[in-house]
Design a protein around this motif. Structure first.
Motif, mmCIF file in Angstrom:
data_model
loop_
_atom_site.group_PDB
_atom_site.id
_atom_site.type_symbol
_atom_site.label_atom_id
_atom_site.label_comp_id
_atom_site.label_asym_id
_atom_site.label_seq_id
_atom_site.Cartn_x
_atom_site.Cartn_y
_atom_site.Cartn_z
ATOM 1 N N UNK A 63 0.849 -1.198 0.000
ATOM 2 C CA UNK A 63 0.000 0.000 0.000
ATOM 3 C C UNK A 63 0.884 1.247 0.000
ATOM 4 N N UNK A 64 0.440 2.260 -0.741
ATOM 5 C CA UNK A 64 1.158 3.536 -0.660
ATOM 6 C C UNK A 64 0.283 4.650 -0.088
ATOM 7 N N UNK A 65 -0.945 4.306 0.329
ATOM 8 C CA UNK A 65 -1.801 5.285 0.988
ATOM 9 C C UNK A 65 -2.499 4.637 2.173
ATOM 10 N N UNK A 66 -2.703 5.456 3.204
ATOM 11 C CA UNK A 66 -3.244 4.951 4.463
ATOM 12 C C UNK A 66 -4.273 5.928 5.031
ATOM 13 N N UNK A 67 -5.359 5.367 5.545
ATOM 14 C CA UNK A 67 -6.315 6.133 6.326
ATOM 15 C C UNK A 67 -5.893 6.028 7.781
ATOM 16 N N UNK A 68 -5.575 7.150 8.389
ATOM 17 C CA UNK A 68 -5.087 7.163 9.769
ATOM 18 C C UNK A 68 -6.226 7.655 10.672
ATOM 19 N N UNK A 69 -6.657 6.788 11.575
ATOM 20 C CA UNK A 69 -7.752 7.139 12.467
ATOM 21 C C UNK A 69 -7.564 6.409 13.787
ATOM 22 N N UNK A 70 -8.646 6.118 14.478
ATOM 23 C CA UNK A 70 -8.545 5.405 15.751
ATOM 24 C C UNK A 70 -9.736 5.694 16.629
ATOM 25 N N UNK A 71 -9.751 5.065 17.789
ATOM 26 C CA UNK A 71 -10.815 5.302 18.748
ATOM 27 C C UNK A 71 -10.685 6.674 19.377
ATOM 28 N N UNK A 72 -11.827 7.304 19.592
ATOM 29 C CA UNK A 72 -11.819 8.634 20.199
ATOM 30 C C UNK A 72 -11.745 8.548 21.716
ATOM 31 N N UNK A 73 -11.030 9.484 22.293
ATOM 32 C CA UNK A 73 -11.030 9.650 23.741
ATOM 33 C C UNK A 73 -12.346 10.309 24.156
ATOM 34 N N UNK A 74 -12.678 10.280 25.435
ATOM 35 C CA UNK A 74 -13.940 10.888 25.872
ATOM 36 C C UNK A 74 -14.078 12.369 25.500
ATOM 37 N N UNK A 75 -12.963 13.052 25.248
ATOM 38 C CA UNK A 75 -13.027 14.460 24.852
ATOM 39 C C UNK A 75 -13.169 14.644 23.342
ATOM 40 N N UNK A 104 -10.331 12.617 11.817
ATOM 41 C CA UNK A 104 -9.856 13.243 13.051
ATOM 42 C C UNK A 104 -10.812 13.231 14.239
ATOM 43 N N UNK A 105 -12.006 12.675 14.118
ATOM 44 C CA UNK A 105 -12.903 12.684 15.274
ATOM 45 C C UNK A 105 -13.484 14.065 15.506
ATOM 46 N N UNK A 106 -13.666 14.426 16.792
ATOM 47 C CA UNK A 106 -14.265 15.717 17.143
ATOM 48 C C UNK A 106 -13.403 16.446 18.174
ATOM 49 N N UNK A 107 -12.181 16.833 17.794
ATOM 50 C CA UNK A 107 -11.309 17.520 18.746
ATOM 51 C C UNK A 107 -11.839 18.904 19.092
ATOM 52 N N UNK A 108 -11.546 19.360 20.293
ATOM 53 C CA UNK A 108 -11.926 20.714 20.700
ATOM 54 C C UNK A 108 -11.110 21.758 19.948
ATOM 55 N N UNK A 109 -9.838 21.436 19.716
ATOM 56 C CA UNK A 109 -8.919 22.349 19.049
ATOM 57 C C UNK A 109 -8.357 21.699 17.801
ATOM 58 N N UNK A 110 -7.948 22.490 16.809
ATOM 59 C CA UNK A 110 -7.388 21.902 15.589
ATOM 60 C C UNK A 110 -6.156 21.052 15.903
ATOM 61 N N UNK A 111 -6.077 19.826 15.399
ATOM 62 C CA UNK A 111 -4.898 18.982 15.628
ATOM 63 C C UNK A 111 -3.758 19.367 14.687
ATOM 64 N N UNK A 112 -3.153 20.500 14.971
ATOM 65 C CA UNK A 112 -2.130 21.044 14.068
ATOM 66 C C UNK A 112 -0.944 20.099 13.886
ATOM 67 N N UNK A 113 -0.748 19.191 14.822
ATOM 68 C CA UNK A 113 0.394 18.288 14.722
ATOM 69 C C UNK A 113 0.361 17.432 13.463
ATOM 70 N N UNK A 114 -0.840 17.202 12.903
ATOM 71 C CA UNK A 114 -0.938 16.319 11.734
ATOM 72 C C UNK A 114 -0.565 17.028 10.431
ATOM 73 N N UNK A 115 -0.450 18.353 10.474
ATOM 74 C CA UNK A 115 -0.222 19.110 9.241
ATOM 75 C C UNK A 115 1.073 18.722 8.535
ATOM 76 N N UNK A 116 2.048 18.269 9.289
ATOM 77 C CA UNK A 116 3.352 17.951 8.692
ATOM 78 C C UNK A 116 3.328 16.639 7.916
ATOM 79 N N UNK A 117 2.263 15.841 8.082
ATOM 80 C CA UNK A 117 2.217 14.542 7.397
ATOM 81 C C UNK A 117 0.934 14.310 6.598
ATOM 82 N N UNK A 118 -0.139 15.007 6.926
ATOM 83 C CA UNK A 118 -1.441 14.735 6.292
ATOM 84 C C UNK A 118 -1.483 15.272 4.868
#
Length: 255
Positions: free
Chosen positions: A51-63, A90-104
């Motif tokens: 595979x050369x493409x991946x959907x990156x997700x996961x279980x959401x935390x209570x927040x 990305x689920x429903x984060x309260x704040x933008x998950x800026x950390x993913x910008x370098x790879x998404x």
């Protein structure tokens, strides 16, 4: 907007990867069932030869957040080494998950125009504006998703969601609720195909790209559904005629 025959997309060349091994939320429509078929991120490198493409997700935390941050360096290194593409859900984060910008390469997100519908399903409280404010600042392409009939097969917030999203985005992915065994909604019915068709018809007035996404009930339902929405969508994922033009997550290909 009238389209010619929709473009077919085969999603199987994008592998779904989870950054968690479970989900503590046990949401009414999922109950963690969809995570069971995802590869854990610890094993992602085993699949880069296929595979050369991946959907990156996961279980959401209570927040409402998905804990991507511990894995960004690993994902960045793999992306550079193997020339990979990533779609982050990305689920429903309260704040933008800026950390993913370098790879998404693209960000996919679910949208709800009614906070009460969202809370009934996820037990998370978010106003529609809060969802948008957690996504719009991200410096990467963003593709909104709506699951039609997500509240036990009933049409609730979908039309309002289309109106709101059209003010900010050119593309929309419309999935269709699937009653899933082992969930609170397992005995619900999928929304009627006629109702789903009307939602697509409405979206057709507002968006340049309209996608029937990868979540669709199977069998005769899917066949009839695709016949109906073909008049209003320009992309269909998993077309029953197997006429594929693109491979991978639909979010990579829309505007």
């Amino acid at each position: 907007m009238n389209f010619s025959e929709p473009t077919g997309i085969f999603p199987g060349s994008t592998l779904s990867v989870s950054v968690t091994k479970s989900c503590p939320l046990n949401c009414a429509h999922c109950n963690g069932r969809y995570l069971e078929h995802m590869v854990h991120i610890d094993d992602i490198e085993k699949y880069v030869d296929r595979y050369n493409s991946f959907l990156i997700s996961g279980g959401m935390l209570p927040n409402g957040e998905i804990p991507f941050k511990p894995y960004i360096d690993k994902l960045k290194a793999l992306k550079e080494r193997y020339n990979l593409k990533y779609n982050f859900h990305i689920g429903f984060p309260k704040n933008p998950p800026h950390e993913i910008e370098v790879v998404a390469d693209v960000v996919s997100f679910d949208f709800f125009a009614d906070k009460n519908v969202l809370k009934e399903i996820y037990e998370i409280e978010r106003e529609p504006e809060e969802i948008l404010n957690s996504v719009k600042p991200l410096k990467v392409k963003k593709v909104p998703h709506i699951t039609v009939g997500v509240l036990c097969g009933k049409i609730t917030h979908e039309y309002k969601a289309i109106e709101i999203l059209s003010e900010h985005f050119e593309s929309i992915v419309l999935n269709v609720f699937i009653p899933t065994k082992g969930t609170k909604f397992e005995n619900c019915e999928a929304p009627s195909i006629e109702e789903v068709g009307e939602v697509f018809k409405y979206a057709n007035k507002y968006f340049k790209d309209i996608v029937l996404g990868c979540m669709q009930p199977k069998g005769e339902y899917r066949k009839h559904l695709q016949e109906i929405v073909a008049k209003y969508a320009n992309f269909i994922v998993k077309p029953v005629n197997k006429n594929y033009k693109y491979n991978g997550c639909c979010s990579f290909y829309v505007r």
